[in-house]
Design an enzyme around this catalytic site. Structure first.
Site, PDB file in Angstrom:
ATOM      1  CD1 TRP A 170     -34.434 -28.126 -37.530  1.00  0.00           C
ATOM      2  CD2 TRP A 170     -33.986 -29.488 -39.161  1.00  0.00           C
ATOM      3  NE1 TRP A 170     -35.271 -27.389 -39.418  1.00  0.00           N
ATOM      4  CE2 TRP A 170     -35.171 -28.945 -39.801  1.00  0.00           C
ATOM      5  CE3 TRP A 170     -34.338 -30.930 -39.389  1.00  0.00           C
ATOM      6  CZ2 TRP A 170     -35.766 -29.212 -41.174  1.00  0.00           C
ATOM      7  CZ3 TRP A 170     -34.324 -31.296 -41.062  1.00  0.00           C
ATOM      8  CH2 TRP A 170     -35.386 -30.286 -41.588  1.00  0.00           C
ATOM      9  CG  ASN A 171     -29.862 -29.885 -42.305  1.00  0.00           C
ATOM     10  OD1 ASN A 171     -29.738 -29.020 -42.046  1.00  0.00           O
ATOM     11  ND2 ASN A 171     -30.660 -29.668 -43.932  1.00  0.00           N
ATOM     12  CB  ALA A 196     -31.737 -26.722 -34.709  1.00  0.00           C
ATOM     13  N   GLY A 247     -29.545 -21.751 -42.039  1.00  0.00           N
ATOM     14  CA  GLY A 247     -30.195 -21.917 -42.073  1.00  0.00           C
ATOM     15  C   GLY A 247     -31.467 -21.387 -43.224  1.00  0.00           C
ATOM     16  CB  SER A 248     -34.979 -21.056 -43.644  1.00  0.00           C
ATOM     17  OG  SER A 248     -35.358 -20.159 -42.707  1.00  0.00           O
ATOM     18  CD  GLU A 269     -22.550 -21.704 -46.402  1.00  0.00           C
ATOM     19  OE1 GLU A 269     -22.966 -21.992 -47.423  1.00  0.00           O
ATOM     20  OE2 GLU A 269     -21.490 -20.753 -46.676  1.00  0.00           O
ATOM     21  CB  CYS A 303     -28.693 -26.756 -48.027  1.00  0.00           C
ATOM     22  SG  CYS A 303     -27.537 -27.399 -48.060  1.00  0.00           S
ATOM     23  CD  GLU A 400     -34.744 -24.704 -49.216  1.00  0.00           C
ATOM     24  OE1 GLU A 400     -34.962 -24.092 -48.438  1.00  0.00           O
ATOM     25  OE2 GLU A 400     -34.495 -25.732 -49.211  1.00  0.00           O
TER      26      GLU A 400
HETATM   27  P1  NAD Z   1     -34.423 -22.233 -39.781  1.00  0.00           P
HETATM   28  O1  NAD Z   1     -33.919 -21.079 -40.296  1.00  0.00           O
HETATM   29  O2  NAD Z   1     -35.458 -22.604 -39.186  1.00  0.00           O
HETATM   30  O3  NAD Z   1     -33.651 -22.651 -38.481  1.00  0.00           O
HETATM   31  C1  NAD Z   1     -32.130 -22.098 -38.707  1.00  0.00           C
HETATM   32  C2  NAD Z   1     -31.700 -21.879 -37.059  1.00  0.00           C
HETATM   33  O4  NAD Z   1     -31.879 -20.942 -36.918  1.00  0.00           O
HETATM   34  C3  NAD Z   1     -32.000 -23.468 -36.153  1.00  0.00           C
HETATM   35  O5  NAD Z   1     -31.134 -23.125 -34.502  1.00  0.00           O
HETATM   36  C4  NAD Z   1     -33.146 -21.530 -35.398  1.00  0.00           C
HETATM   37  O6  NAD Z   1     -33.270 -22.707 -33.851  1.00  0.00           O
HETATM   38  C5  NAD Z   1     -32.781 -20.620 -35.699  1.00  0.00           C
HETATM   39  N1  NAD Z   1     -33.983 -20.104 -36.116  1.00  0.00           N
HETATM   40  C6  NAD Z   1     -34.908 -20.499 -36.105  1.00  0.00           C
HETATM   41  N2  NAD Z   1     -35.925 -18.424 -36.213  1.00  0.00           N
HETATM   42  C7  NAD Z   1     -35.087 -18.037 -35.556  1.00  0.00           C
HETATM   43  C8  NAD Z   1     -35.331 -16.428 -35.260  1.00  0.00           C
HETATM   44  N3  NAD Z   1     -36.430 -15.778 -35.727  1.00  0.00           N
HETATM   45  N4  NAD Z   1     -34.662 -15.933 -34.563  1.00  0.00           N
HETATM   46  C9  NAD Z   1     -33.667 -16.641 -34.730  1.00  0.00           C
HETATM   47  N5  NAD Z   1     -33.364 -17.776 -34.717  1.00  0.00           N
HETATM   48  C10 NAD Z   1     -34.193 -18.468 -34.932  1.00  0.00           C
HETATM   49  O7  NAD Z   1     -33.642 -23.609 -40.813  1.00  0.00           O
HETATM   50  P2  NAD Z   1     -34.466 -24.399 -40.119  1.00  0.00           P
HETATM   51  O8  NAD Z   1     -35.292 -25.261 -40.853  1.00  0.00           O
HETATM   52  O9  NAD Z   1     -33.712 -25.179 -39.046  1.00  0.00           O
HETATM   53  O10 NAD Z   1     -33.402 -25.889 -41.434  1.00  0.00           O
HETATM   54  C11 NAD Z   1     -33.792 -25.385 -42.378  1.00  0.00           C
HETATM   55  C12 NAD Z   1     -32.771 -24.767 -43.776  1.00  0.00           C
HETATM   56  O11 NAD Z   1     -31.264 -24.687 -43.674  1.00  0.00           O
HETATM   57  C13 NAD Z   1     -33.765 -24.720 -45.199  1.00  0.00           C
HETATM   58  O12 NAD Z   1     -33.716 -23.602 -45.688  1.00  0.00           O
HETATM   59  C14 NAD Z   1     -32.336 -25.434 -45.788  1.00  0.00           C
HETATM   60  O13 NAD Z   1     -31.776 -25.105 -47.287  1.00  0.00           O
HETATM   61  C15 NAD Z   1     -31.150 -24.707 -44.803  1.00  0.00           C
HETATM   62  N6  NAD Z   1     -29.831 -25.463 -44.847  1.00  0.00           N
HETATM   63  C16 NAD Z   1     -28.409 -24.486 -45.935  1.00  0.00           C
HETATM   64  C17 NAD Z   1     -27.455 -24.919 -45.749  1.00  0.00           C
HETATM   65  C18 NAD Z   1     -25.690 -24.245 -46.222  1.00  0.00           C
HETATM   66  O14 NAD Z   1     -25.452 -24.651 -46.397  1.00  0.00           O
HETATM   67  N7  NAD Z   1     -26.585 -23.747 -47.357  1.00  0.00           N
HETATM   68  C19 NAD Z   1     -27.236 -26.364 -45.123  1.00  0.00           C
HETATM   69  C20 NAD Z   1     -28.118 -26.602 -44.455  1.00  0.00           C
HETATM   70  C21 NAD Z   1     -29.863 -26.078 -43.960  1.00  0.00           C
END
Ligand code: NAD
Length: 496
Positions: A170-171, A196, A247-248, A269, A303, A400
């Site tokens: 979502w960021n 997201a 994501g995370s 990523e 990130c 983080e």
């Molecule tokens: P998140 O991992 O919670 O969610 C990412 C995506 O996965 C979302 O679409 C979410 O709905 C989905 N998701 C969540 N739980 C899930 C599950 N159990 N099974 C399947 N899908 C699931 O991350 P976030 O809170 O949306 O974003 C923040 C994180 O993303 C931070 O850790 C940040 O560092 C990272 N990030 C990394 C980059 C990069 O390019 N390396 C860029 C942006 C954000």
């Protein structure tokens, strides 16, 4: 002062757009707009005001299975479409994004909360990937091989991998989609996006523009709803041949395990925990400007955020004082407020994590030099905060924070700041500020990071590879390498 409502009322999103048709409350499934089979929906809210923006369909595993099958059916024709033609459609998508850039930015502010100037910047960054891969589509080259066997010709073909799933955070609600999808589409792969939960409208507006650009049905879909149902199916389905996740690290690990059963290509990523290393030979103003940008972009929900700011002892006190002053001067507010620099966080749990990191650090001896109190706006707003004298014993040193809380750590001549910077499970980006060439060389070589920024902060863009090492991820996005994530090699040895 902002009014944060407790019972969501509905904001009239379409009325804020020049082209109200960009506000879509249905999923885009293989060229058609649809609801869930059972009519189930999820509410989407504005993090600045708490008000409801609308709903999106809560799709699940069964609907996803059907979408993947249709995407797979579209693959045969899409892979045979001339790369130049794929490039032309991508170019139209890019041009439509540019035409509607302001509406896309407004939608992003409404659902994500970031300041309008940042949202406009993200739309340009996002469109840049489509522009880049529109041209790159025609450059997926066959590599030549010099035969080592007699009487044969040898070629290596680069072919599209098949259906690609994109799962995004979502960021960066637009850029994380285009960075993946433009590369996959250029390579000849159909794409299924699961945006997201919190930010579906930016993704659905991109789908509306993709539809207008003329992507054939089945080559691009955006499915909203249950993350476990949709993403679980995308991981398990053997017809999905590549999954690209941003994501995370925690969720990335789960998806890697789920995708293992069907041995698909997985690009990850993940999280970052960037060190920012500042020596004493850089003008103070320049150092503060750099550190502010590296820490507080996207309200710290980035990130690439500089989460550990290592400052040489000789300039430590001066830097801490100037950085604290600059932090206190940051304008916090609704993304539409003129001059806003810091928006709300995305969830209650993100606010709670910021406060927990501050409390833990103060209990273990850190010094509060800016912020630290609940922000008067309440709701999801957090006061930009600076902690000095942070040590490895504190949670903020290891995790983080994903919010506007800065951690500053002093180092001395005898300290091994390189070892301190590498002391993390993450390895996405590192920032180095010094004018000493020898130091730059030693740090650039020694830093266990996928990207290093020297005496500057902004380094990303479509032509360069983005990605991390260690538990920050696998693979690269952007550049030619990003396209290769969605192709396979086929070696042919022929005696004819
Ligand atoms: P998140 O991992 O919670 O969610 C990412 C995506 O996965 C979302 O679409 C979410 O709905 C989905 N998701 C969540 N739980 C899930 C599950 N159990 N099974 C399947 N899908 C699931 O991350 P976030 O809170 O949306 O974003 C923040 C994180 O993303 C931070 O850790 C940040 O560092 C990272 N990030 C990394 C980059 C990069 O390019 N390396 C860029 C942006 C954000």
């Amino acid at each position: 002062m902002l009014a944060v409502s407790t019972t969501p009322r509905t904001e009239d999103v379409a009325a804020r757009l020049r082209d109200p048709a960009l506000f879509r409350e249905q999923a885009y499934d293989c060229g058609a707009w649809r609801s869930a089979e059972d009519g189930d929906v999820r509410l989407v809210t504005n993090p600045s005001t708490g008000m409801a923006l609308g709903t999106v369909p809560a799709l699940g595993a069964a609907e996803t299975r059907a979408t993947v099958a249709a995407a797979h059916a579209a693959f045969a024709a899409w892979r045979r479409t001339l790369p130049q033609e794929r490039g032309r459609i991508l170019r139209r998508w890019h041009d439509l994004m540019q035409q509607h850039a302001e509406d896309l930015a407004v939608l992003m502010v409404l659902e994500q909360g970031k300041p309008l100037a940042e949202a406009r910047g993200e739309i340009q960054y996002a469109a840049g990937f489509i522009d880049f891969y529109a041209a790159e589509a025609a450059r997926v080259n066959v590599e030549g091989v010099t035969p080592h066997l007699p009487d044969c010709t040898m070629t290596v073909r680069r072919e599209p991998v098949g259906v690609v799933a994109c799962v995004t955070p979502w960021n960066f609600p637009s850029a994380m989609i285009t960075r993946k999808a433009a590369a996959a589409l250029a390579a000849g792969c159909p794409v299924v996006v699961r945006p997201a939960t919190e930010t579906p409208y930016s993704a659905l507006a991109l789908a509306e523009l993709a539809d207008r650009a003329g992507f054939p049905a089945g080559t691009f879909s955006v499915l909203t709803g249950d993350p476990e149902g949709i993403v679980g199916e995308l991981c398990a389905n053997p017809l999905v041949r590549a999954l690209s996740f941003t994501g995370s690290t925690e969720v990335g690990r789960k998806l890697l395990a789920q995708g293992a059963a069907t041995v698909k290509k997985m690009s990850m990523e993940l999280g970052g925990h960037a060190p920012f290393i500042l020596y004493d030979d850089v003008p103070l103003d320049e150092a503060v400007t750099g550190a502010m940008a590296a820490k507080f972009a996207t309200s710290g929900q980035d990130c690439l955020a500089a989460n550990r700011i290592y400052v040489h002892r000789r300039v430590y006190d001066a830097f801490v004082a100037a950085f604290a002053r600059a932090t206190e001067a940051l304008v916090v507010g609704d993304g539409f407020e003129p001059g806003a620099e810091i928006g709300p966080l995305m969830h209650e749990r993100a606010v709670a994590k910021c406060h927990a990191h501050v409390d833990d650090a103060l209990a273990k001896g850190a010094r509060l030099v800016a912020g630290g109190h609940a922000h008067p706006y309440g709701g999801l707003f957090v006061a930009p905060t600076v902690l000095a004298d942070v040590t490895p014993a504190m949670a903020i040193y290891r995790e983080e924070t994903f919010g506007p809380v800065a951690a500053i750590i002093p180092f001395d001549d005898g300290d091994d700041v390189l070892a301190m910077a590498n002391d993390s499970e993450y390895g996405l980006v590192a920032y180095v500020y010094t004018r000493d060439h020898g130091r730059v060389q030693r740090l650039v070589e020694g830093l266990e990071y996928g990207m290093v920024a020297v005496n500057r902060v902004k380094i990303t863009g479509a032509p360069v590879p983005f990605g991390g090492v260690k538990q920050s991820g696998l693979g690269r996005e952007g550049s030619r390498l990003g396209l290769e994530e969605f192709t396979e090699l086929k070696y042919v040895c022929a005696t004819v």
